[in-house]
Design a protein around this motif. Structure first.
Motif, PDB file in Angstrom:
ATOM      1  N   LYS A  35      25.362  -9.007 123.946  1.00 27.23           N
ATOM      2  CA  LYS A  35      24.810  -8.085 122.978  1.00 27.23           C
ATOM      3  C   LYS A  35      25.002  -6.172 123.767  1.00 27.23           C
ATOM      4  CE  LYS A  35      21.129 -10.333 121.551  1.00 27.23           C
ATOM      5  NZ  LYS A  35      19.443 -10.295 121.231  1.00 27.23           N
ATOM      6  N   THR A  36      25.607  -5.272 123.098  1.00 26.40           N
ATOM      7  CA  THR A  36      25.879  -4.031 123.147  1.00 26.40           C
ATOM      8  C   THR A  36      24.950  -2.812 122.174  1.00 26.40           C
ATOM      9  OG1 THR A  36      27.934  -4.341 121.603  1.00 26.40           O
ATOM     10  CG2 THR A  36      28.572  -4.562 123.724  1.00 26.40           C
ATOM     11  N   TYR A  37      24.675  -1.905 122.905  1.00 30.46           N
ATOM     12  CA  TYR A  37      24.036  -1.107 122.324  1.00 30.46           C
ATOM     13  C   TYR A  37      24.912  -0.400 121.297  1.00 30.46           C
ATOM     14  CZ  TYR A  37      22.062   3.313 121.767  1.00 30.46           C
ATOM     15  OH  TYR A  37      21.338   4.484 121.124  1.00 30.46           O
TER      16      TYR A  37
END
Length: 54
Positions: A35-37
């Motif tokens: 997951k990335t911002y």
């Protein structure tokens, strides 16, 4: 019958202690979650509020 010097530790506490020591050690490495911002788009403003130069 002989009694042990100290009673056996609860298995859940032994497992917690093992995990805790691993987390504290220098061997601990973060696991990438994938997951990335992502920045969300800004809320659109009505045209009259945007162009008002008062």
């Amino acid at each position: 019958m002989t009694t042990p010097d100290k009673p056996a530790e609860r298995p859940d506490l032994a497992a917690w202690r093992h995990r805790h020591e691993l987390r504290k050690s220098s061997a601990a490495q973060p696991i990438p979650s994938g997951k990335t911002y992502e920045r969300k788009p800004k809320h659109p403003q009505p045209q009259e509020n945007r162009d008002n130069d008062e």
